[in-house]
Design a protein around this motif. Structure first.
Motif, PDB file in Angstrom:
ATOM      1  N   GLU A  60     -11.205  -1.177   3.485  1.00  0.00           N
ATOM      2  CA  GLU A  60      -9.444  -1.315   3.378  1.00  0.00           C
ATOM      3  C   GLU A  60      -8.587  -1.078   4.924  1.00  0.00           C
ATOM      4  O   GLU A  60      -7.998  -1.114   5.264  1.00  0.00           O
ATOM      5  CB  GLU A  60      -8.802  -0.159   2.426  1.00  0.00           C
ATOM      6  CG  GLU A  60      -9.402  -0.620   1.045  1.00  0.00           C
ATOM      7  CD  GLU A  60      -8.659   0.447   0.003  1.00  0.00           C
ATOM      8  OE1 GLU A  60      -8.175   1.223   0.617  1.00  0.00           O
ATOM      9  OE2 GLU A  60      -8.594   0.183  -1.010  1.00  0.00           O
ATOM     10  N   ALA A  68       2.448   1.447  -6.854  1.00  0.00           N
ATOM     11  CA  ALA A  68       2.699   2.300  -5.469  1.00  0.00           C
ATOM     12  C   ALA A  68       4.619   2.043  -5.609  1.00  0.00           C
ATOM     13  O   ALA A  68       4.778   2.633  -4.049  1.00  0.00           O
ATOM     14  CB  ALA A  68       1.915   0.087  -5.289  1.00  0.00           C
ATOM     15  N   TYR A 125      -6.773  -7.355   0.611  1.00  0.00           N
ATOM     16  CA  TYR A 125      -5.990  -6.708  -0.750  1.00  0.00           C
ATOM     17  C   TYR A 125      -6.547  -7.542  -1.555  1.00  0.00           C
ATOM     18  O   TYR A 125      -6.647  -8.541  -1.306  1.00  0.00           O
ATOM     19  CB  TYR A 125      -4.351  -6.594  -0.470  1.00  0.00           C
ATOM     20  CG  TYR A 125      -3.701  -5.808  -1.948  1.00  0.00           C
ATOM     21  CD1 TYR A 125      -3.725  -4.736  -2.116  1.00  0.00           C
ATOM     22  CD2 TYR A 125      -2.998  -6.843  -2.590  1.00  0.00           C
ATOM     23  CE1 TYR A 125      -3.089  -4.223  -3.464  1.00  0.00           C
ATOM     24  CE2 TYR A 125      -2.807  -6.511  -3.457  1.00  0.00           C
ATOM     25  CZ  TYR A 125      -2.892  -5.209  -3.789  1.00  0.00           C
ATOM     26  OH  TYR A 125      -2.117  -4.784  -4.746  1.00  0.00           O
ATOM     27  N   ARG A 136      -1.549   4.986  -0.886  1.00  0.00           N
ATOM     28  CA  ARG A 136      -3.007   4.412  -0.194  1.00  0.00           C
ATOM     29  C   ARG A 136      -3.034   4.611   0.765  1.00  0.00           C
ATOM     30  O   ARG A 136      -1.369   4.209   1.919  1.00  0.00           O
ATOM     31  CB  ARG A 136      -3.126   3.221  -1.015  1.00  0.00           C
ATOM     32  CG  ARG A 136      -3.578   2.768  -2.253  1.00  0.00           C
ATOM     33  CD  ARG A 136      -3.521   2.177  -3.116  1.00  0.00           C
ATOM     34  NE  ARG A 136      -5.506   1.255  -2.803  1.00  0.00           N
ATOM     35  CZ  ARG A 136      -5.511   0.362  -3.444  1.00  0.00           C
ATOM     36  NH1 ARG A 136      -5.122  -0.544  -3.370  1.00  0.00           N
ATOM     37  NH2 ARG A 136      -6.976   0.239  -2.579  1.00  0.00           N
ATOM     38  N   HIS A 140      -5.104   4.606   4.346  1.00  0.00           N
ATOM     39  CA  HIS A 140      -6.883   3.398   4.597  1.00  0.00           C
ATOM     40  C   HIS A 140      -7.905   3.764   5.866  1.00  0.00           C
ATOM     41  O   HIS A 140      -7.299   5.115   6.293  1.00  0.00           O
ATOM     42  CB  HIS A 140      -6.068   1.965   5.644  1.00  0.00           C
ATOM     43  CG  HIS A 140      -5.441   1.512   5.153  1.00  0.00           C
ATOM     44  ND1 HIS A 140      -5.287   0.844   4.061  1.00  0.00           N
ATOM     45  CD2 HIS A 140      -4.481   0.504   5.377  1.00  0.00           C
ATOM     46  CE1 HIS A 140      -4.708  -0.360   3.601  1.00  0.00           C
ATOM     47  NE2 HIS A 140      -3.498  -0.789   4.677  1.00  0.00           N
ATOM     48  N   SER A 176      -7.557  -3.706   6.503  1.00  0.00           N
ATOM     49  CA  SER A 176      -6.627  -4.165   5.644  1.00  0.00           C
ATOM     50  C   SER A 176      -5.100  -5.073   6.471  1.00  0.00           C
ATOM     51  O   SER A 176      -5.582  -4.000   7.790  1.00  0.00           O
ATOM     52  CB  SER A 176      -5.240  -3.589   4.775  1.00  0.00           C
ATOM     53  OG  SER A 176      -4.727  -4.235   3.820  1.00  0.00           O
ATOM     54  N   TYR A 215       1.074  -1.249   0.162  1.00  0.00           N
ATOM     55  CA  TYR A 215       0.281  -0.119  -0.112  1.00  0.00           C
ATOM     56  C   TYR A 215       0.695   1.642   0.286  1.00  0.00           C
ATOM     57  O   TYR A 215       0.498   2.397   0.830  1.00  0.00           O
ATOM     58  CB  TYR A 215      -0.653   0.054   1.392  1.00  0.00           C
ATOM     59  CG  TYR A 215      -1.823  -0.757   1.020  1.00  0.00           C
ATOM     60  CD1 TYR A 215      -3.205  -0.614   1.214  1.00  0.00           C
ATOM     61  CD2 TYR A 215      -2.250  -2.057   1.380  1.00  0.00           C
ATOM     62  CE1 TYR A 215      -4.387  -1.237   0.186  1.00  0.00           C
ATOM     63  CE2 TYR A 215      -3.171  -2.954   1.405  1.00  0.00           C
ATOM     64  CZ  TYR A 215      -4.238  -2.812   0.786  1.00  0.00           C
ATOM     65  OH  TYR A 215      -5.035  -3.177   0.557  1.00  0.00           O
ATOM     66  N   ASP A 250      -0.502   0.751   5.522  1.00  0.00           N
ATOM     67  CA  ASP A 250      -0.067   1.839   4.041  1.00  0.00           C
ATOM     68  C   ASP A 250       1.020   2.649   4.280  1.00  0.00           C
ATOM     69  O   ASP A 250       2.053   2.511   5.240  1.00  0.00           O
ATOM     70  CB  ASP A 250      -2.104   2.744   4.967  1.00  0.00           C
ATOM     71  CG  ASP A 250      -1.845   3.255   5.339  1.00  0.00           C
ATOM     72  OD1 ASP A 250      -0.783   3.864   6.289  1.00  0.00           O
ATOM     73  OD2 ASP A 250      -2.859   4.434   6.011  1.00  0.00           O
TER      74      ASP A 250
END
Length: 549
Positions: A407, A441, A373, A217, A219, A410, A214, A414
């Motif tokens: 998410e 990513a 994920y 990104r 969360h 997860s 991640y 992140d």
């Protein structure tokens, strides 16, 4: 010294990294590629090294994308020891046996089609028996133990907080009189989550191999997604629908059980809705994995340990049911009552979850909630991205159910969590290798690291090899002092104090228990644990006395 990236170098699966010194070769992970036919085909390709030449393997954790090719490695000649944490070793038995069974069934299915079409038969990647055979090579150790692989290599496993037993590996490699330190992050977990401890912050390293799942990104807050999960469940139940949750059998399923337990106990305003609403864990592997969790409470966080010490079981509640048999699983889809079905696999690529999706995706009353994920090329990714129609067991299924992606559940850190962990190093490592992430990513995270920390990571692009220069700073003794520093001593003192405090409560409860009528089996279990405790306490006393002479 060289490092060769042999997997998880173009995506998030197939973790596998080879470190070669003048005298030894050590493999970090040996995971399976996942995500559709093209990725699956990569599992059958030859390893980019000779497995017979590998001296040791170090396993970060028991997810299949990190351990799934171990039986194949052994089939192709590996004969060394496989080091992992004790909890990972327990889970490994569950995961590899299940994986071998799946490969056997897939080969049988393909061969039935091939026979009818006159095509050659195929062999499974490996069998359940191959998986069982591979377990003989596993050497379980504890977190924070300094393990000498040979006079030139030492390792320590630190808690990664990702799943039960997951580890950040510190590896010290001696070349001549100098020592280099490599840190392999494995998969890093999320801070302040239930059940497991937070990822360990490492202060020093010459070289870092780091995941970036991640890396670009963030969360949502877990607490917000727990609230969202329960709101979806209540809303779906009230309209007469089923909630289907594709979940990884190890990690996410146990966290979901924990959260449902708390919700059922603490939300009396929904008592009417919850009274008859059953939660089914429909996965033999998840059921067995939950039992493994219960046997490994020593690696839980302090809150979870206190709950267990006080006599509660946070992984069980009145409305929870585990299904093992195929018949019980089929019955769930012939039961029209509102319910929650938690089933594997988490990316919907195999297992019972595909049957539950077939029976619920078409139904506008149903909801499907993703909590982990979803790799590229998987059915889960298609659904999350808004597919209106999918194919299951050769049948076109309309997607009319409500699809959610939470998410916040997860198990991966992140972007900010990864950045915080990397920022824990007191100075920039010589090289930071970014792996285990989609290309975008990894690239985005590398830019973030440069902007925020001023470090200059290397984005690993495809299978590649790097030559690592020797570290001229640490000698052997300094390396040992670094591994067992003043913080390690303080940690030992804290652990002793915590054990002493918990033992007082445990001893009180034990006195109550043994005064009551106990089954012979339970009494034998208590007796065995007490005998082990007696042995360990005597050994501890001897070690302390010897050190103080």
């Amino acid at each position: 010294m060289r490092i060769q990236f042999c997997g998880a170098s173009t995506g998030v699966t197939g973790s596998c990294h080879l470190i070669t010194t003048e005298h030894h070769k050590i493999l970090l992970d040996c995971g399976q590629f996942q995500g559709g036919k093209a990725m699956d085909a990569m599992n059958y390709e030859p390893f980019p090294f000779d497995p017979a030449e590998i001296d040791y393997m170090v396993l970060s954790h028991a997810h299949i994308d990190h351990c799934g090719r171990i039986p194949l490695l052994i089939k192709r000649g590996f004969k060394g020891d496989i080091y992992c944490t004790d909890a990972t070793a327990d889970l490994l038995e569950v995961m590899l046996k299940d994986s071998g069974y799946i490969h056997e069934k897939e080969a049988e299915w393909k061969n039935r089609k091939n026979e009818r079409a006159g095509r050659p038969l195929v062999e499974p990647l490996y069998t359940c028996n191959d998986a069982v055979e591979s377990l003989k090579f596993v050497k379980p150790v504890l977190y924070d133990q300094l393990i000498e692989l040979n006079p030139e290599m030492k390792i320590v496993f630190n808690d990664a907080g990702h799943i039960l037993g997951s580890a950040i590996t510190e590896l010290w490699v001696t070349e001549g009189e100098s020592v280099s330190k490599i840190v392999f992050s494995g998969d890093l977990g999320v801070m302040d989550r239930p059940i497991l401890r937070d990822p360990t912050i490492i202060k020093k390293a010459d070289y870092v191999i780091m995941e970036t799942t991640y890396g670009n990104r963030l969360h949502p807050q877990n607490s917000m997604d727990v609230k969202s999960l329960m709101e979806i469940v209540i809303k779906t139940a009230r309209r007469g629908g089923t909630v289907v949750i594709p979940s990884f059998a190890v990690g996410r399923t146990q966290e979901l059980i924990y959260e449902f337990n708390r919700f059922y106990e603490n939300n009396r305003q929904y008592q009417k809705d919850l009274e008859e609403l059953m939660v089914y864990v429909d996965s033999p592997m998840a059921t067995t994995a939950t039992e493994v969790f219960k046997r490994n409470a020593q690696v839980f966080d302090d809150e979870m340990k206190e709950i267990i010490t006080n006599g509660d079981n946070p992984l069980d509640f009145k409305n929870l049911r585990f299904t093992r048999s195929t018949e019980d699983s089929i019955a769930l889809n012939h039961n029209d009552r509102p319910k929650v079905i938690i089933s594997a696999s988490g990316m919907c690529e195999a297992g019972r979850i595909r049957h539950h999706l077939k029976h619920n995706l078409w139904n506008p009353k149903a909801s499907v909630i993703f909590v982990g994920y979803q790799a590229e090329g998987t059915l889960g990714r298609l659904l999350v991205e808004g597919a209106k129609e999918v194919t299951l067991f050769g049948e076109e299924i309309q997607v009319n159910a409500e699809i959610y992606n939470l998410e916040g559940f997860s198990g991966h850190a992140d972007r900010d969590g990864l950045l915080m962990w990397l920022g824990g190093f007191q100075k920039e490592p010589k090289h930071i290798f970014l792996v285990h992430g989609e290309p975008e990513a990894k690239e985005d995270f590398a830019q973030t690291v440069e902007q925020k920390l001023g470090y200059h990571p290397i984005v690993v692009q495809g299978n590649s090899e790097f030559v690592l220069e020797k570290d001229e700073i640490l000698n052997k003794r300094e390396a040992m002092q670094e591994a067992m520093d003043s913080e390690a001593l303080e940690s030992v003192k804290k652990n002793i104090a915590d054990i002493h405090r918990r033992l007082e409560g445990i001893l009180y409860n034990t006195h109550l228990a043994v005064d009551s009528k106990l089954s012979p089996e339970k009494l034998a279990k208590i007796n065995n644990i007490v005998l082990e405790l007696e042995k360990d306490s005597v050994n501890l006393g001897a070690a302390v006395t010897e050190e103080n002479r």
